[in-house]
Scaffold this active site. Structure first.
Site, PDB file in Angstrom:
ATOM      1  N   ASP A 177     -17.200 -17.856 -12.446  1.00 33.10           N
ATOM      2  CA  ASP A 177     -15.759 -17.901 -12.725  1.00 33.10           C
ATOM      3  C   ASP A 177     -15.558 -19.247 -13.439  1.00 33.10           C
ATOM      4  OD1 ASP A 177     -13.138 -16.286 -11.824  1.00 33.10           O
ATOM      5  OD2 ASP A 177     -12.630 -18.397 -11.672  1.00 33.10           O
ATOM      6  N   LYS A 237     -14.440 -13.777  -3.072  1.00 31.63           N
ATOM      7  CA  LYS A 237     -14.408 -14.868  -4.052  1.00 31.63           C
ATOM      8  C   LYS A 237     -14.851 -16.138  -3.357  1.00 31.63           C
ATOM      9  CE  LYS A 237     -13.042 -15.397  -8.375  1.00 31.63           C
ATOM     10  NZ  LYS A 237     -12.868 -14.394  -9.437  1.00 31.63           N
TER      11      LYS A 237
HETATM   12  N1  GLU Z   1     -14.934 -14.073 -11.933  1.00 30.28           N
HETATM   13  C1  GLU Z   1     -14.842 -12.807 -12.584  1.00 30.28           C
HETATM   14  C2  GLU Z   1     -13.543 -12.126 -12.198  1.00 30.28           C
HETATM   15  O1  GLU Z   1     -12.552 -12.795 -12.019  1.00 30.28           O
HETATM   16  C3  GLU Z   1     -16.081 -11.951 -12.425  1.00 30.28           C
HETATM   17  C4  GLU Z   1     -16.532 -11.676 -11.038  1.00 30.28           C
HETATM   18  C5  GLU Z   1     -17.880 -10.947 -10.953  1.00 30.28           C
HETATM   19  O2  GLU Z   1     -18.468 -10.643 -11.964  1.00 30.28           O
HETATM   20  O3  GLU Z   1     -18.282 -10.715  -9.814  1.00 30.28           O
HETATM   21  O4  GLU Z   1     -13.432 -10.933 -12.107  1.00 30.28           O
END
Ligand code: GLU
Length: 447
Positions: free
Chosen positions: A167, A127
């Site tokens: 996100d 992340k």
């Molecule tokens: N931010 C999204 C999550 O919390 C998607 C992450 C992604 O698609 O890599 O899963």
């Protein structure tokens, strides 16, 4: 309660990561579930799998300088935490929000390991983000910020290494600027380096809708498992961003009536059911606050400033805004109001006391790791399409998403049963997600 060995691991996590309260909370929730697994699998403890999982493989922190429209220079901080690559390249979104610091990125990265594992697809966990506040910034300021952010990030990511996405604060527009800068610096059209791209340049059908649709599918499965459905149910969705909007869309298609949604200014209640076209116009096109929705909608719709949306009675609650938005008191209010199911569209929106209240009241509680995994699962499908230079139809992609959500739901239930905790989706998700990563780590040796 934590089993003795896990309690000392948790103390060590507290000691090594001071002040990172959201990270501590996310670790504790997983450790509380996996005690019984260690009993069955002594090899995990012998190889210190849990200690290894709690320590990110790599953490990158960098300076992001950029210039606003008046020529003033700003300095933000950028993060990318590459948490675990046992199952595949690090995968997870970028969050741009003033609350972002290392503890938030680590909590999100930690959750992502298990969520991604639950999808059954070959993606590790990571992340990133920045404390940059996009609110009130012009399009050109956003573009300059994204370009500066990618000017450092590009050297750490790649189709086989680390694949970011969106996100909070990072949607299609930002992903476009980020990808554009990556392409410009590297001189490579490497589509699979980031997901959530626009449909005209390598994006996938249903990715925009996927987190919300997936969450509605997951709750639909929980309701079916209890012999009921969304049909005619009163639903409250918190938030009004990407996750909330597409959760509302799918619930309406499934026959539910969404009577409230919110943003950080307050909530709107609209007993006739939210007018989704109007909500999209206000939030997605004009980027305004939800009070504007209530004003334009007229009739019985009203805006309630500064209060918790959870005071609106409902049968199904879908927290889709941000972490720790449902307190123990909110959960009690929801239970009193007749709530029978909760699906977490956001990451860790329910505080530990809230989870306890729901579980003790027999509410079907779908934790974010399982319920909101549709977004990242569809990102993995986007990577698959990019790798084969293909693009699938909307119908086929939505069918794949629904199959994945059904499968996650079934595995959570089966795992909870296997460990003697029937109906406990938290335990099912944590145990099932953990086992797959742990087995891969064992198989790969001392990584
Ligand atoms: N931010 C999204 C999550 O919390 C998607 C992450 C992604 O698609 O890599 O899963």
């Amino acid at each position: 309660m934590l089993h003795e060995k896990l309690s000392s691991i948790y103390d060590n996590v507290l000691h090594r990561n001071p002040g990172e309260t959201e990270f501590h909370q996310a670790v504790r929730e997983v450790l509380e579930s996996i005690g019984p697994v260690l009993g069955k699998h002594p090899e995990y403890a012998e190889s210190k799998i849990i200690e290894r999982i709690c320590e990110p493989e790599r953490q990158i922190i960098f300076r992001v300088p950029w210039e606003d429209d008046r020529g003033e220079v700003h300095i933000n901080r950028g993060f990318r935490v590459e948490f675990n690559s046992a199952l595949g390249p690090y995968k997870g979104g970028l969050r741009f929000h003033p609350s972002v610091y290392l503890g938030i990125v680590k909590f999100l990265g930690f959750e992502q390991i298990f969520k991604n594992s639950l999808t059954g697809l070959p993606i590790g966990g990571g992340k990133g983000g920045s404390d940059f506040d996009p609110k009130g910034r012009s399009q050109r300021e956003i573009m300059r910020f994204c370009q500066s952010f990618m000017t450092e990030l590009y050297r750490h990511i790649g189709e086989y290494t680390d694949v970011p996405a969106g996100d909070i604060g990072v949607g299609g527009r930002e992903v476009g600027y980020l990808f554009g800068q990556y392409k410009r610096i590297t001189n490579r059209y490497e589509s699979g380096v980031i997901t959530g791209k626009g449909l005209s340049y390598g994006g996938a059908q249903v990715r925009t809708e996927a987190t919300g649709y997936g969450c509605a599918f997951f709750v639909d499965e929980m309701l079916k498992a209890r012999g009921t459905s969304f049909d005619g149910k009163r639903v409250v969705v918190s938030g009004s961003g990407n996750v909330a909007v597409y959760t509302i869309e799918k619930i309406q298609q499934l026959g539910g009536v969404v009577v409230a949604c919110s943003d950080s200014s307050g909530y709107v209640v609209d007993d006739a059911g939210i007018d989704l076209d109007l909500l999209k116009q206000v939030k997605e096109v004009e980027r305004l606050r939800v009070d504007v929705y209530a004003k334009r909608r007229g009739g019985d719709a009203s805006f309630v400033p500064g209060r918790s949306v959870w005071e609106v009675p409902c049968e199904v609650a879908m927290p889709s805004a941000t972490q720790n938005e449902v307190t123990g008191r909110d959960a009690e209010m929801l239970v009193r109001g007749g709530c029978i199911a909760v699906g977490e569209g956001a990451n860790m929106p329910t505080m530990p006391e809230g989870i306890r209240v729901f579980q003790e009241a027999g509410v079907a509680f779908g934790p974010g790791k399982a319920a909101n995994a549709g977004g990242v699962a569809t990102s993995a499908l986007e990577m698959q399409q990019n790798a084969s230079r293909d693009s699938w139809s909307f119908e086929f992609s939505e069918r794949r998403l629904q199959e994945i959500m059904r499968d996650i739901h079934a595995r959570c239930l089966a795992t909870a049963d296997e460990y003697g905790m029937p109906g406990n989706y938290v335990a099912g998700a944590n145990i099932d997600g953990f086992r797959r990563v742990a087995d891969a780590m064992l198989a790969l040796g001392l990584i």
